[in-house]
Design a protein around this motif. Structure first.
Motif, short mmCIF file in Angstrom:
data_model
loop_
_atom_site.label_atom_id
_atom_site.label_comp_id
_atom_site.label_asym_id
_atom_site.label_seq_id
_atom_site.Cartn_x
_atom_site.Cartn_y
_atom_site.Cartn_z
N ASN A 168 0.84 -1.19 0.00
CA ASN A 168 0.00 0.00 0.00
C ASN A 168 0.88 1.24 0.00
O ASN A 168 1.87 1.31 0.76
CB ASN A 168 -0.90 0.03 1.24
CG ASN A 168 -1.84 -1.15 1.28
OD1 ASN A 168 -2.37 -1.57 0.26
ND2 ASN A 168 -2.05 -1.70 2.47
N PRO A 169 0.59 2.25 -0.83
CA PRO A 169 1.42 3.45 -0.84
C PRO A 169 1.37 4.18 0.50
O PRO A 169 0.33 4.21 1.17
CB PRO A 169 0.80 4.30 -1.97
CG PRO A 169 -0.60 3.81 -2.09
CD PRO A 169 -0.55 2.35 -1.76
N VAL A 170 2.49 4.74 0.87
CA VAL A 170 2.61 5.51 2.10
C VAL A 170 2.65 6.99 1.74
O VAL A 170 3.42 7.39 0.86
CB VAL A 170 3.89 5.12 2.88
CG1 VAL A 170 4.07 6.00 4.11
CG2 VAL A 170 3.84 3.65 3.27
N TYR A 171 1.82 7.78 2.40
CA TYR A 171 1.83 9.22 2.13
C TYR A 171 3.00 9.87 2.85
O TYR A 171 3.10 9.80 4.08
CB TYR A 171 0.52 9.88 2.56
CG TYR A 171 0.43 11.31 2.06
CD1 TYR A 171 0.27 11.57 0.70
CD2 TYR A 171 0.53 12.38 2.94
CE1 TYR A 171 0.21 12.86 0.23
CE2 TYR A 171 0.47 13.68 2.47
CZ TYR A 171 0.30 13.92 1.12
OH TYR A 171 0.25 15.20 0.65
N VAL A 172 3.91 10.45 2.10
CA VAL A 172 5.09 11.12 2.67
C VAL A 172 4.71 12.56 2.99
O VAL A 172 4.46 13.37 2.10
CB VAL A 172 6.27 11.07 1.69
CG1 VAL A 172 7.47 11.82 2.28
CG2 VAL A 172 6.64 9.64 1.35
#
Length: 534
Positions: free
Chosen positions: A377-381
């Protein structure tokens, strides 16, 4: 090393109205020494430490905080440690609690007007004072996120926290990046509990006084906290507090406790009515970056939410073009936080323009990556970090975009450790100033997480070229695994190469105009806009 070669002098700050650089006396440095700065990576780490500090306060102590968004029910730790409850219980003990929280735009525009109002109401009812501050440029925000805690009977405990983490939903994540159970609405691609990557600094020593002084400048501004007649009528009807009371006198700065030099940097826009402490605005964040990037020699390490704007990207591009040995590593979100029909193209066109500029300046020397968790799952930076040549490091609320450098209020802390790092290469910069412990350890700590390394497993990452290669190779392995339909074991690491968005010429035209006027506006005085200077 001459510190003023890396830090801004008082004159270079470009804001002669502030006393921030002169509060320790004429001729004093425009930064403080003797500090200890500890990076708190991830919201859960910061929140747990904040609860520990706030719950230990006593009657007569002072808590001052600024925030962009505050959710009263956000859990800082276990149940019972919600933002509102922790601050209200402190006020109930006789702690002086003062807050400046952005009034915010409407909730239906994906902002937080109601949440911010409710947090202020809770604190005020408990005996504290939280002001919803709308003294901003039209369309702008107060984006600073810092907390200062001063102790009446135990000044050795004085501490401040500054960085990019708001006291709100979605921020309480860990290194595993499963997300905060209390989510903030975001793009569907991030799932029901958006994974979130962020960082805050814990600061002890004289710099605590500089952060407190910055709070007091805003608090003591005599301008009404809102000039909107409708807001003012509504506030009267609700009996909201729009008139900041007098603060107790600022105590002496905390005693020196460490080896870190800290310079507090800010952004304030040029606006009417003027800020008394920044009548033409302040752009010391932008000025500091322009100064240190001109010194960059081997590695610029960046983690940022945006990395937008030609004006901002050109500072990095100029440094890359001037030095063929310079490498840039950037960790950014794979996807914007909002996916609306208008907001998504605006975000993508700004990112596209900036990365095109960087890649053209230094083909093969720019590595840009997004991160994902172990469930892909993409991680919000959301982190805002920059490290130059293992000497100068900055963590703050400011993003790499024109809005943060000119339009909204921001606050960042630049750090130089006076202790040299003994690992080879001992000197990375071109001036022989030598790698410093804080600036070297910070990107290594972040790199170990992104590469799935154990604590201490970073000897091969100390050299800038090796770190650049390790990121590139790990990202390619993970991308290949995805491209191969995830057959076999998932390779270690969380990095994937950032894919430049594809936009049609018509989208580039309309979204480019909307991006420049709405998403990333310019808050500089007119003469600086014309000359593209800060």
């Amino acid at each position: 090393m001459t510190d003023q070669e890396w830090f801004l002098t008082a004159a270079e700050r470009g804001n002669h109205a502030t006393e921030l650089d002169h509060r320790r006396g004429d001729g004093a440095a425009a930064w403080s020494g003797g500090n200890t700065v500890t990076p708190l990576v991830h919201g859960a780490t910061y929140f747990a430490r904040l609860v520990e500090v706030v719950t230990a306060t006593e009657a007569g102590d002072v808590i001052m905080f600024t925030d962009w968004r505050g959710d009263p029910d956000e859990r800082l730790d276990e149940p019972g440690a919600e933002v509102s409850r922790v601050l209200c219980e402190a006020a109930g003990r006789g702690v002086i609690v003062k807050g400046l929280i952005w009034r915010s735009h409407w909730d239906r525009l994906a902002f937080s007007a109601e949440q911010n109002r409710h947090l202020g109401e809770d604190i005020n009812a408990a005996g504290g004072e939280c002001i919803r501050d709308m003294r901003v440029r039209p369309g702008g925000s107060h984006h600073q996120k810092f907390v200062v805690v001063r102790h009446a009977r135990h000044p050795e405990r004085d501490v401040a926290f500054a960085g990019g983490i708001d006291l709100c939903h979605s921020r309480r994540d860990t290194s595993e990046h499963h997300g905060d159970p209390q989510r903030q609405p975001m793009s569907d691609v991030y799932g029901p509990h958006p994974p979130w990557h962020d960082i805050q600094l814990e600061i002890r020593g004289p710099a605590v006084g500089d952060l407190e002084f910055s709070f007091r400048e805003r608090w003591n501004d005599p301008t009404p906290v809102s000039l909107n007649p409708a807001y003012r009528v509504a506030d009267v009807l609700r009996r909201d507090d729009d008139d900041p009371s007098t603060l107790p006198a600022q105590p002496s700065d905390p005693s020196p406790v460490g080896t870190h030099l800290v310079q507090v940097l800010r952004t304030y826009p040029s606006r009417r009515p003027r800020y008394p402490f920044a009548p033409d605005g302040e752009r010391s964040i932008a000025r500091a970056y322009r100064k240190v990037l001109a010194r960059a020699h081997r590695l610029v390490y960046v983690e940022d939410q945006y990395l937008w704007s030609d004006d901002v990207a050109s500072c990095f591009a100029d440094a890359l073009a001037a030095n063929s040995d310079l490498l840039l590593v950037a960790v950014i979100p794979h996807h914007p936080d909002q996916d609306g029909r208008l907001s998504l193209p605006m975000n993508l066109v700004g990112r596209r323009q900036a990365l095109d500029l960087l890649n053209a300046a230094a083909p093969g020397r720019v590595g840009v990556y997004g991160i994902e968790n172990h469930h892909s799952n993409p991680v919000y930076v959301h982190a805002k970090v920059c490290v130059i040549d293992d000497v100068w490091a900055s963590v703050g609320s400011d993003n790499f975009n024109r809005r943060s450098w000119t339009h909204d209020s921001e606050l960042s802390c630049a750090v130089i450790d006076q202790v040299r790092d003994i690992r080879e290469p001992r000197v990375v910069d071109r001036y022989g100033d030598g790698a410093r412990v804080f600036a070297r350890n910070l990107p290594l700590e972040l790199a170990r997480e992104h590469l799935d390394r154990d604590p201490g497993d970073d000897a091969d990452l100390v050299d800038p070229g090796s770190l650049f290669t390790a990121f590139a190779e790990a990202a390619q392995r993970l991308q290949h695994w995805h491209d191969s339909e995830r057959t076999g074991l998932r390779p270690p690491g969380r990095l994937r190469p950032y894919q430049l968005p594809r936009l049609s010429p018509s989208t580039m035209r309309w979204a480019g105009l909307a991006y420049r006027t709405v998403a990333d506006p310019d808050g500089r005085p007119r003469h600086l806009r014309r000359t593209h200077t800060f």
